[in-house]
Write a protein that holds these residues in place. Structure first.
Motif, PDB file in Angstrom:
ATOM      1  N   PHE A 190     -18.688 -24.862  42.073  1.00 19.77           N
ATOM      2  CA  PHE A 190     -19.513 -25.030  40.880  1.00 19.77           C
ATOM      3  C   PHE A 190     -20.288 -26.343  40.942  1.00 19.77           C
ATOM      4  O   PHE A 190     -21.479 -26.403  40.635  1.00 19.77           O
ATOM      5  CB  PHE A 190     -18.636 -25.031  39.628  1.00 19.77           C
ATOM      6  N   TRP A 191     -19.586 -27.407  41.322  1.00 18.36           N
ATOM      7  CA  TRP A 191     -20.210 -28.733  41.347  1.00 18.36           C
ATOM      8  C   TRP A 191     -21.410 -28.761  42.283  1.00 18.36           C
ATOM      9  O   TRP A 191     -22.475 -29.280  41.931  1.00 18.36           O
ATOM     10  CB  TRP A 191     -19.182 -29.770  41.780  1.00 18.36           C
ATOM     11  N   ASP A 192     -21.240 -28.213  43.471  1.00 19.83           N
ATOM     12  CA  ASP A 192     -22.337 -28.206  44.441  1.00 19.83           C
ATOM     13  C   ASP A 192     -23.542 -27.440  43.900  1.00 19.83           C
ATOM     14  O   ASP A 192     -24.698 -27.866  44.073  1.00 19.83           O
ATOM     15  CB  ASP A 192     -21.875 -27.567  45.759  1.00 19.83           C
ATOM     16  N   LYS A 193     -23.288 -26.308  43.253  1.00 17.94           N
ATOM     17  CA  LYS A 193     -24.383 -25.497  42.713  1.00 17.94           C
ATOM     18  C   LYS A 193     -25.065 -26.183  41.527  1.00 17.94           C
ATOM     19  O   LYS A 193     -26.298 -26.245  41.458  1.00 17.94           O
ATOM     20  CB  LYS A 193     -23.843 -24.128  42.281  1.00 17.94           C
ATOM     21  N   GLU A 253     -21.724 -30.212  30.555  1.00 12.02           N
ATOM     22  CA  GLU A 253     -21.821 -31.302  29.574  1.00 12.02           C
ATOM     23  C   GLU A 253     -21.705 -32.656  30.254  1.00 12.02           C
ATOM     24  O   GLU A 253     -22.434 -33.596  29.925  1.00 12.02           O
ATOM     25  CB  GLU A 253     -20.733 -31.137  28.520  1.00 12.02           C
ATOM     26  N   LEU A 254     -20.789 -32.774  31.210  1.00  9.30           N
ATOM     27  CA  LEU A 254     -20.603 -34.040  31.920  1.00  9.30           C
ATOM     28  C   LEU A 254     -21.856 -34.423  32.700  1.00  9.30           C
ATOM     29  O   LEU A 254     -22.292 -35.582  32.680  1.00  9.30           O
ATOM     30  CB  LEU A 254     -19.417 -33.943  32.863  1.00  9.30           C
ATOM     31  N   LEU A 255     -22.435 -33.452  33.400  1.00  8.49           N
ATOM     32  CA  LEU A 255     -23.597 -33.724  34.247  1.00  8.49           C
ATOM     33  C   LEU A 255     -24.918 -33.611  33.492  1.00  8.49           C
ATOM     34  O   LEU A 255     -25.981 -33.866  34.057  1.00  8.49           O
ATOM     35  CB  LEU A 255     -23.597 -32.762  35.437  1.00  8.49           C
ATOM     36  N   GLN A 256     -24.823 -33.207  32.212  1.00  9.14           N
ATOM     37  CA  GLN A 256     -25.994 -33.086  31.342  1.00  9.14           C
ATOM     38  C   GLN A 256     -27.059 -32.158  31.940  1.00  9.14           C
ATOM     39  O   GLN A 256     -28.242 -32.496  32.016  1.00  9.14           O
ATOM     40  CB  GLN A 256     -26.583 -34.470  31.038  1.00  9.14           C
ATOM     41  N   VAL A 257     -26.602 -31.008  32.363  1.00  6.50           N
ATOM     42  CA  VAL A 257     -27.499 -29.975  32.877  1.00  6.50           C
ATOM     43  C   VAL A 257     -27.087 -28.631  32.295  1.00  6.50           C
ATOM     44  O   VAL A 257     -25.949 -28.456  31.861  1.00  6.50           O
ATOM     45  CB  VAL A 257     -27.469 -29.892  34.418  1.00  6.50           C
ATOM     46  N   LEU A 293      -8.649 -31.756  32.276  1.00  5.12           N
ATOM     47  CA  LEU A 293      -9.808 -31.336  33.063  1.00  5.12           C
ATOM     48  C   LEU A 293     -11.000 -32.272  32.904  1.00  5.12           C
ATOM     49  O   LEU A 293     -11.610 -32.688  33.903  1.00  5.12           O
ATOM     50  CB  LEU A 293     -10.214 -29.910  32.687  1.00  5.12           C
ATOM     51  N   ALA A 294     -11.348 -32.627  31.681  1.00  2.00           N
ATOM     52  CA  ALA A 294     -12.522 -33.482  31.471  1.00  2.00           C
ATOM     53  C   ALA A 294     -12.358 -34.826  32.172  1.00  2.00           C
ATOM     54  O   ALA A 294     -13.298 -35.324  32.812  1.00  2.00           O
ATOM     55  CB  ALA A 294     -12.761 -33.689  29.972  1.00  2.00           C
ATOM     56  N   LYS A 295     -11.170 -35.420  32.085  1.00  2.00           N
ATOM     57  CA  LYS A 295     -10.935 -36.712  32.730  1.00  2.00           C
ATOM     58  C   LYS A 295     -10.960 -36.583  34.248  1.00  2.00           C
ATOM     59  O   LYS A 295     -11.509 -37.437  34.949  1.00  2.00           O
ATOM     60  CB  LYS A 295      -9.584 -37.284  32.280  1.00  2.00           C
ATOM     61  N   GLY A 296     -10.391 -35.510  34.766  1.00  2.00           N
ATOM     62  CA  GLY A 296     -10.401 -35.291  36.209  1.00  2.00           C
ATOM     63  C   GLY A 296     -11.818 -35.108  36.735  1.00  2.00           C
ATOM     64  O   GLY A 296     -12.175 -35.643  37.796  1.00  2.00           O
ATOM     65  N   LEU A 297     -12.638 -34.365  36.001  1.00  2.00           N
ATOM     66  CA  LEU A 297     -14.030 -34.169  36.419  1.00  2.00           C
ATOM     67  C   LEU A 297     -14.812 -35.486  36.361  1.00  2.00           C
ATOM     68  O   LEU A 297     -15.669 -35.740  37.211  1.00  2.00           O
ATOM     69  CB  LEU A 297     -14.700 -33.121  35.534  1.00  2.00           C
TER      70      LEU A 297
END
Length: 313
Positions: A190-193, A253-257, A293-297
């Motif tokens: 997911f992160w890469d995409k 939300e974290l990456l604002q995309v 999860l949010a903290k790990g991300l």
């Protein structure tokens, strides 16, 4: 604390390199076996760790174990991809069953051997609906990978019963974190995409759930397991369920995309829902998963940014 010899198989890998870093803060001598097929030598510091580049199935691995005579082994080297295990069942069984037996048999020849810590998986439970799953749940693997991990546990249990072989098997929930060259999981894919502006692929409706545990919490559990005196199986998890759709939401939300996923058919071998009770290991060691999860991300994001800065220099 008396200095001991600790061997980490797969010690240059995603989890193993983090375990090695933690062990370097102890007075113990650290040894690593890794074939470097999915890892890099630079993952562990030169001069502080003795590295043997070989396959865990080889005679070279047995000879190395006899030579260094470790007091402890943390056995992480494995074939870990469910889909690969379905496509190449012989390979999966050869690495995960025969490789584990090869390492274990060598350890049985070490006079002062104290404990074999085995990295197992929640995949042994399969689609067991009795959530949260406890260690007493009947294994029902639905993939060759889950089956091979279960067989590793069974061989350890048998050798404990017949030869008093000391072991501790940790069933990991879904481990995530910055993986580099390691095999991808749903979060790293997911992160890469997402970061490249592409549509991440969701197999199924996305409402399937997983128990996501951050890699640093896993590494801490593995080190603590060295001191667990009660032989047997322990779940390592957060004891929380998160849907795949929620993973994408939190990441966006974290990456604002904002991205629209591509839904495909569910895959053979993938469980529908997973949540593991971690009470047994908590009561034994006082271990706690420190990353929801949010903290790990967020930590994963920082680690990736730091790596990019290093590459730019």
């Amino acid at each position: 604390m008396r200095k001991k010899r600790i061997l980490v198989t797969g010690g240059c890998g995603f989890i193993g390199s983090r375990v090695v870093q933690r062990l370097l803060a102890t007075p113990h001598a650290i040894f690593v076996i890794d074939d470097l097929s999915r890892a890099d030598r630079s993952a562990i510091p030169e001069g502080l760790v003795d590295l043997k580049v070989c396959d865990i199935r080889s005679e070279a691995a047995r000879e190395y174990i006899r030579e260094i005579a470790p007091h402890f082994v943390i056995h992480l080297a494995a074939q870990i991809d469910v889909q690969v295990s379905i496509a190449e069942q012989l390979l999966d069984a050869d690495i995960n069953i025969m490789g584990t037996l090869n390492v274990m048999e060598a350890c049985k020849q070490v006079a002062d051997f104290e404990r074999f810590v085995f990295a197992s998986s929640a995949a042994v439970y399969g689609n067991n609906a009795e959530l949260p799953l406890t260690e007493d749940a009947i294994p029902m693997p639905i993939s060759p990978y889950g089956m091979s991990k279960w067989m590793g546990e069974e061989y350890l249990k048998l050798n404990h019963e017949t030869a008093d072989f000391p072991y501790c098997a940790l069933r990991f929930a879904n481990v995530y974190g910055e993986k580099g060259t390691a095999a991808k999981d749903v979060i790293s894919e997911f992160w890469d995409k997402v970061t490249s502006g592409e549509s991440p692929v969701i197999h199924g409706d996305g409402e399937q759930t997983r128990d996501f545990v951050y890699v640093e919490d896993i590494a801490e559990a593995l080190v603590l397991a060295l001191d667990v005196q009660e032989n047997g199986i322990y779940n390592i998890s957060t004891d929380e369920q998160t849907s795949i759709n929620d993973v994408l939401r939190v990441m966006s939300e974290l990456l604002q995309v904002q991205v629209v996923p591509e839904n495909r058919m569910a895959r053979v071998g993938d469980v529908r829902d997973s949540r593991l009770s971690n009470r047994k290991f908590l009561e034994m060691t006082c271990w706690q998963p420190l990353h929801r999860l949010a903290k790990g991300l967020e930590r994963m994001h920082v680690e990736k940014q730091n790596q990019e800065m290093v590459l730019m220099k």
